[in-house]
Design a protein around this motif. Structure first.
Motif, PDB file in Angstrom:
ATOM      1  N   MET A  84       5.847  -1.313  -4.166  1.00 53.63           N
ATOM      2  CA  MET A  84       5.402  -0.446  -3.067  1.00 53.63           C
ATOM      3  C   MET A  84       3.994   0.083  -3.296  1.00 53.63           C
ATOM      4  SD  MET A  84       7.454  -0.624  -0.654  1.00 53.63           S
ATOM      5  CE  MET A  84       6.638   0.545   0.438  1.00 53.63           C
ATOM      6  N   LYS A  85       3.665   0.332  -4.576  1.00 62.07           N
ATOM      7  CA  LYS A  85       2.336   0.830  -4.896  1.00 62.07           C
ATOM      8  C   LYS A  85       1.278  -0.184  -4.461  1.00 62.07           C
ATOM      9  CE  LYS A  85      -0.070   2.743  -8.821  1.00 62.07           C
ATOM     10  NZ  LYS A  85      -0.093   2.725 -10.282  1.00 62.07           N
ATOM     11  N   MET A 128       3.818  -5.094   7.662  1.00 56.65           N
ATOM     12  CA  MET A 128       3.942  -5.660   6.325  1.00 56.65           C
ATOM     13  C   MET A 128       4.514  -7.065   6.392  1.00 56.65           C
ATOM     14  SD  MET A 128       5.553  -3.316   3.374  1.00 56.65           S
ATOM     15  CE  MET A 128       5.234  -1.602   3.721  1.00 56.65           C
ATOM     16  N   ARG A 129       3.773  -7.992   5.826  1.00 57.09           N
ATOM     17  CA  ARG A 129       4.255  -9.377   5.787  1.00 57.09           C
ATOM     18  C   ARG A 129       4.058  -9.907   4.372  1.00 57.09           C
ATOM     19  NH1 ARG A 129       2.369  -8.799  11.103  1.00 57.09           N
ATOM     20  NH2 ARG A 129       0.203  -9.080  10.527  1.00 57.09           N
ATOM     21  N   GLY A 131      -1.394   0.197  -1.297  1.00 55.09           N
ATOM     22  CA  GLY A 131      -2.811  -0.038  -1.546  1.00 55.09           C
ATOM     23  C   GLY A 131      -3.403  -1.044  -0.552  1.00 55.09           C
ATOM     24  N   GLN A 132      -2.550  -1.995  -0.122  1.00 53.40           N
ATOM     25  CA  GLN A 132      -2.981  -3.049   0.797  1.00 53.40           C
ATOM     26  C   GLN A 132      -2.980  -2.573   2.239  1.00 53.40           C
ATOM     27  OE1 GLN A 132      -4.325  -4.941  -1.535  1.00 53.40           O
ATOM     28  NE2 GLN A 132      -3.830  -6.680  -0.250  1.00 53.40           N
ATOM     29  N   ALA A 133      -2.138  -1.546   2.514  1.00 55.20           N
ATOM     30  CA  ALA A 133      -1.863  -1.167   3.906  1.00 55.20           C
ATOM     31  C   ALA A 133      -3.127  -0.786   4.656  1.00 55.20           C
ATOM     32  CB  ALA A 133      -0.862  -0.020   3.943  1.00 55.20           C
ATOM     33  N   GLY A 134      -4.051  -0.118   3.965  1.00 57.01           N
ATOM     34  CA  GLY A 134      -5.285   0.287   4.630  1.00 57.01           C
ATOM     35  C   GLY A 134      -6.169  -0.889   4.997  1.00 57.01           C
ATOM     36  N   THR A 163       0.247  -9.780   4.260  1.00 54.93           N
ATOM     37  CA  THR A 163      -0.239  -8.563   3.619  1.00 54.93           C
ATOM     38  C   THR A 163      -0.442  -8.820   2.125  1.00 54.93           C
ATOM     39  OG1 THR A 163       1.128  -7.332   5.160  1.00 54.93           O
ATOM     40  CG2 THR A 163       0.227  -6.092   3.295  1.00 54.93           C
ATOM     41  N   ALA A 164       0.539  -9.477   1.507  1.00 56.85           N
ATOM     42  CA  ALA A 164       0.460  -9.738   0.070  1.00 56.85           C
ATOM     43  C   ALA A 164       1.474 -10.785  -0.345  1.00 56.85           C
ATOM     44  CB  ALA A 164       0.724  -8.443  -0.710  1.00 56.85           C
TER      45      ALA A 164
END
Ligand SMILES: [Zn+2]
Length: 222
Positions: A211-212, A1-2, A216-219, A108-109
Protein backbone atom coordinates in the motif's frame (compact mmCIF):
# COMPACT_ATOMS: atom_id res chain seq x y z
CA UNK A 1 -5.59 1.52 -9.16
CA UNK A 2 -4.53 -1.01 -11.74
CA UNK A 3 -1.97 -3.56 -10.65
CA UNK A 4 -0.15 -6.66 -11.67
CA UNK A 5 1.08 -8.86 -8.83
CA UNK A 6 4.09 -11.05 -9.55
CA UNK A 7 5.71 -13.58 -7.26
CA UNK A 8 6.68 -17.24 -7.01
CA UNK A 9 4.02 -19.93 -6.47
CA UNK A 10 3.39 -20.19 -2.73
CA UNK A 11 4.55 -16.63 -1.92
CA UNK A 12 1.14 -15.45 -0.67
CA UNK A 13 0.31 -13.52 -3.83
CA UNK A 14 -3.30 -14.76 -3.84
CA UNK A 15 -3.85 -13.63 -0.24
CA UNK A 16 -2.44 -10.16 -1.00
CA UNK A 17 -4.60 -9.91 -4.11
CA UNK A 18 -7.72 -10.71 -2.07
CA UNK A 19 -6.85 -8.11 0.59
CA UNK A 20 -6.09 -5.45 -2.01
CA UNK A 21 -9.42 -6.09 -3.71
CA UNK A 22 -11.53 -6.26 -0.54
CA UNK A 23 -10.08 -3.08 0.96
CA UNK A 24 -9.74 -0.94 -2.17
CA UNK A 25 -12.74 -2.04 -4.22
CA UNK A 26 -10.64 -3.59 -6.98
CA UNK A 27 -11.61 -6.44 -9.26
CA UNK A 28 -9.53 -9.59 -8.78
CA UNK A 29 -8.55 -10.96 -12.20
CA UNK A 30 -7.08 -14.42 -11.77
CA UNK A 31 -6.55 -16.69 -14.75
CA UNK A 32 -8.54 -19.58 -13.24
CA UNK A 33 -11.62 -17.47 -12.47
CA UNK A 34 -11.56 -15.70 -15.82
CA UNK A 35 -11.31 -19.03 -17.64
CA UNK A 36 -14.21 -20.52 -15.68
CA UNK A 37 -16.29 -17.41 -16.35
CA UNK A 38 -15.54 -17.45 -20.10
CA UNK A 39 -16.44 -21.14 -20.31
CA UNK A 40 -19.67 -20.61 -18.38
CA UNK A 41 -20.67 -17.66 -20.57
CA UNK A 42 -19.61 -19.58 -23.70
CA UNK A 43 -17.64 -16.69 -25.13
CA UNK A 44 -15.66 -17.56 -28.31
CA UNK A 45 -12.41 -18.06 -26.34
CA UNK A 46 -14.32 -19.82 -23.56
CA UNK A 47 -15.67 -22.37 -26.05
CA UNK A 48 -12.11 -23.04 -27.30
CA UNK A 49 -10.72 -23.29 -23.76
CA UNK A 50 -13.42 -25.68 -22.53
CA UNK A 51 -11.86 -28.94 -23.85
CA UNK A 52 -8.50 -28.13 -22.21
CA UNK A 53 -10.04 -27.39 -18.84
CA UNK A 54 -12.36 -30.41 -19.08
CA UNK A 55 -9.39 -32.73 -19.68
CA UNK A 56 -7.32 -31.04 -16.98
CA UNK A 57 -4.78 -29.83 -19.56
CA UNK A 58 -2.87 -26.58 -19.44
CA UNK A 59 -4.67 -23.93 -21.51
CA UNK A 60 -2.20 -22.59 -24.14
CA UNK A 61 -0.76 -19.14 -23.39
CA UNK A 62 -2.22 -17.55 -26.52
CA UNK A 63 -5.70 -18.80 -25.63
CA UNK A 64 -5.35 -17.36 -22.13
CA UNK A 65 -4.47 -14.05 -23.86
CA UNK A 66 -7.72 -14.28 -25.82
CA UNK A 67 -9.76 -14.95 -22.66
CA UNK A 68 -8.20 -11.93 -20.92
CA UNK A 69 -8.69 -9.76 -24.02
CA UNK A 70 -12.38 -10.74 -24.10
CA UNK A 71 -12.78 -9.74 -20.46
CA UNK A 72 -11.56 -6.24 -21.38
CA UNK A 73 -12.99 -5.90 -24.86
CA UNK A 74 -16.48 -7.42 -24.51
CA UNK A 75 -19.01 -5.54 -22.41
CA UNK A 76 -17.68 -3.32 -19.65
CA UNK A 77 -13.93 -3.48 -19.08
CA UNK A 78 -12.69 -3.47 -15.46
CA UNK A 79 -11.46 0.02 -14.53
CA UNK A 80 -9.69 -0.88 -11.29
CA UNK A 81 -8.17 -4.30 -10.90
CA UNK A 82 -5.46 -6.61 -9.61
CA UNK A 83 -4.02 -9.13 -12.08
CA UNK A 84 -3.01 -12.30 -10.25
CA UNK A 85 -1.22 -15.01 -12.24
CA UNK A 86 -1.35 -13.09 -15.52
CA UNK A 87 0.73 -12.17 -17.43
CA UNK A 88 3.07 -15.09 -16.76
CA UNK A 89 5.38 -14.78 -19.76
CA UNK A 90 6.90 -11.96 -21.80
CA UNK A 91 4.66 -12.80 -24.78
CA UNK A 92 1.60 -12.52 -22.51
CA UNK A 93 2.84 -9.19 -21.14
CA UNK A 94 3.13 -7.85 -24.69
CA UNK A 95 -0.40 -9.08 -25.48
CA UNK A 96 -1.73 -7.49 -22.28
CA UNK A 97 0.00 -4.16 -23.08
CA UNK A 98 -1.99 -4.11 -26.28
CA UNK A 99 -5.29 -4.86 -24.53
CA UNK A 100 -4.64 -2.00 -22.08
CA UNK A 101 -3.76 0.39 -24.89
CA UNK A 102 -6.95 -0.52 -26.77
CA UNK A 103 -8.92 0.32 -23.64
CA UNK A 104 -6.96 3.51 -22.86
CA UNK A 105 -5.93 2.09 -19.48
CA UNK A 106 -2.55 2.66 -17.78
CA UNK A 107 -1.10 0.38 -15.14
CA UNK A 108 -0.47 2.00 -11.76
CA UNK A 109 2.25 -0.46 -10.74
CA UNK A 110 3.64 -3.95 -11.09
CA UNK A 111 4.47 -5.39 -7.68
CA UNK A 112 7.00 -8.20 -7.40
CA UNK A 113 6.72 -10.11 -4.11
CA UNK A 114 10.10 -11.48 -3.14
CA UNK A 115 10.25 -14.72 -1.19
CA UNK A 116 13.36 -16.87 -1.38
CA UNK A 117 13.15 -20.33 -2.92
CA UNK A 118 14.24 -21.89 0.38
CA UNK A 119 11.42 -20.12 2.24
CA UNK A 120 8.85 -21.26 -0.35
CA UNK A 121 10.04 -24.85 -0.13
CA UNK A 122 9.97 -24.68 3.67
CA UNK A 123 6.40 -23.27 3.67
CA UNK A 124 5.07 -25.84 1.26
CA UNK A 125 6.74 -28.74 3.06
CA UNK A 126 4.58 -27.90 6.09
CA UNK A 127 1.44 -28.84 4.16
CA UNK A 128 -0.02 -32.28 4.81
CA UNK A 129 -3.10 -33.90 3.31
CA UNK A 130 -5.39 -36.80 4.17
CA UNK A 131 -5.35 -39.28 1.25
CA UNK A 132 -8.70 -40.91 2.17
CA UNK A 133 -11.29 -40.34 -0.59
CA UNK A 134 -14.20 -38.40 0.84
CA UNK A 135 -12.04 -36.81 3.58
CA UNK A 136 -9.10 -35.09 1.87
CA UNK A 137 -8.61 -32.79 4.89
CA UNK A 138 -5.54 -30.54 4.72
CA UNK A 139 -3.25 -29.48 7.56
CA UNK A 140 -0.29 -27.21 8.13
CA UNK A 141 2.41 -27.95 10.69
CA UNK A 142 2.35 -24.43 12.19
CA UNK A 143 -0.93 -22.76 11.21
CA UNK A 144 -3.24 -25.82 11.34
CA UNK A 145 -1.55 -28.71 13.15
CA UNK A 146 -3.20 -32.08 13.81
CA UNK A 147 -3.85 -33.30 17.38
CA UNK A 148 -1.71 -36.41 16.84
CA UNK A 149 1.39 -35.99 14.66
CA UNK A 150 0.87 -37.20 11.09
CA UNK A 151 -2.70 -38.47 11.71
CA UNK A 152 -5.89 -36.98 10.25
CA UNK A 153 -8.09 -35.40 12.97
CA UNK A 154 -11.31 -36.26 11.11
CA UNK A 155 -10.74 -39.88 10.11
CA UNK A 156 -7.51 -41.17 11.68
CA UNK A 157 -5.73 -41.86 8.35
CA UNK A 158 -1.97 -41.33 8.11
CA UNK A 159 -1.30 -38.03 6.32
CA UNK A 160 0.76 -37.66 3.15
CA UNK A 161 2.43 -34.84 1.24
CA UNK A 162 0.71 -34.27 -2.08
CA UNK A 163 2.82 -34.55 -5.22
CA UNK A 164 2.39 -30.77 -5.64
CA UNK A 165 3.80 -30.06 -2.17
CA UNK A 166 6.96 -32.19 -2.46
CA UNK A 167 10.25 -30.24 -2.43
CA UNK A 168 11.39 -31.58 -5.82
CA UNK A 169 8.05 -30.60 -7.45
CA UNK A 170 8.17 -27.13 -5.91
CA UNK A 171 11.79 -26.69 -6.97
CA UNK A 172 10.94 -27.58 -10.58
CA UNK A 173 8.03 -25.07 -10.55
CA UNK A 174 10.36 -22.38 -9.21
CA UNK A 175 12.86 -22.95 -12.03
CA UNK A 176 10.09 -22.32 -14.59
CA UNK A 177 8.89 -19.31 -12.61
CA UNK A 178 12.35 -17.70 -12.51
CA UNK A 179 12.85 -18.32 -16.24
CA UNK A 180 9.60 -16.53 -17.10
CA UNK A 181 9.76 -13.83 -14.48
CA UNK A 182 13.20 -12.49 -15.34
CA UNK A 183 11.89 -11.44 -18.75
CA UNK A 184 8.68 -9.98 -17.23
CA UNK A 185 10.64 -8.01 -14.66
CA UNK A 186 12.84 -6.51 -17.38
CA UNK A 187 9.77 -5.63 -19.44
CA UNK A 188 8.02 -3.75 -16.62
CA UNK A 189 11.22 -2.22 -15.27
CA UNK A 190 11.76 -0.66 -18.71
CA UNK A 191 8.24 0.83 -18.38
CA UNK A 192 9.21 2.17 -14.92
CA UNK A 193 6.32 0.26 -13.36
CA UNK A 194 8.18 -2.36 -11.36
CA UNK A 195 8.33 -2.24 -7.54
CA UNK A 196 9.83 -4.96 -5.39
CA UNK A 197 8.41 -5.86 -1.98
CA UNK A 198 9.78 -8.31 0.58
CA UNK A 199 7.08 -10.98 0.87
CA UNK A 200 8.66 -12.90 3.73
CA UNK A 201 6.93 -11.26 6.74
CA UNK A 202 3.40 -11.46 8.20
CA UNK A 203 0.47 -10.87 5.80
CA UNK A 204 -0.45 -7.42 7.21
CA UNK A 205 3.16 -6.25 7.05
CA UNK A 206 3.49 -7.24 3.40
CA UNK A 207 0.14 -5.59 2.67
CA UNK A 208 1.32 -2.35 4.31
CA UNK A 209 4.48 -2.35 2.17
CA UNK A 210 2.41 -2.81 -0.98
CA UNK A 211 0.00 0.00 0.00
CA UNK A 212 2.90 2.33 0.73
CA UNK A 213 4.11 1.92 -2.84
CA UNK A 214 0.61 2.35 -4.26
CA UNK A 215 -0.04 5.49 -2.24
CA UNK A 216 3.26 6.87 -3.49
CA UNK A 217 2.13 6.13 -7.06
CA UNK A 218 -1.40 7.49 -6.62
CA UNK A 219 -0.39 11.11 -7.09
CA UNK A 220 1.36 10.25 -10.32
CA UNK A 221 -1.47 8.49 -12.09
CA UNK A 222 -4.37 6.22 -11.22
ZN1 LIG B 1 -8.96 -37.79 6.85
Amino acid sequence: MRLILLGPPGCGKGTQAQLLCARNGLEHIGTGDILRQAIQQQTPAGVRAHPFVEKGLLVPDSLVNDVIAERFNLGDPPERFVMDGYPRTLAQAAAFDQVLRQNFLDLTAVILLHVSDEEIIARVSERWSCPKPGCKATYHTTSKPTKATGICDSCGTRLIQREDDRPETVRARLVVYHGNTEALVGHYRAQKLLHEVAGQGPIEEVYASVMKILNGQAGRKC
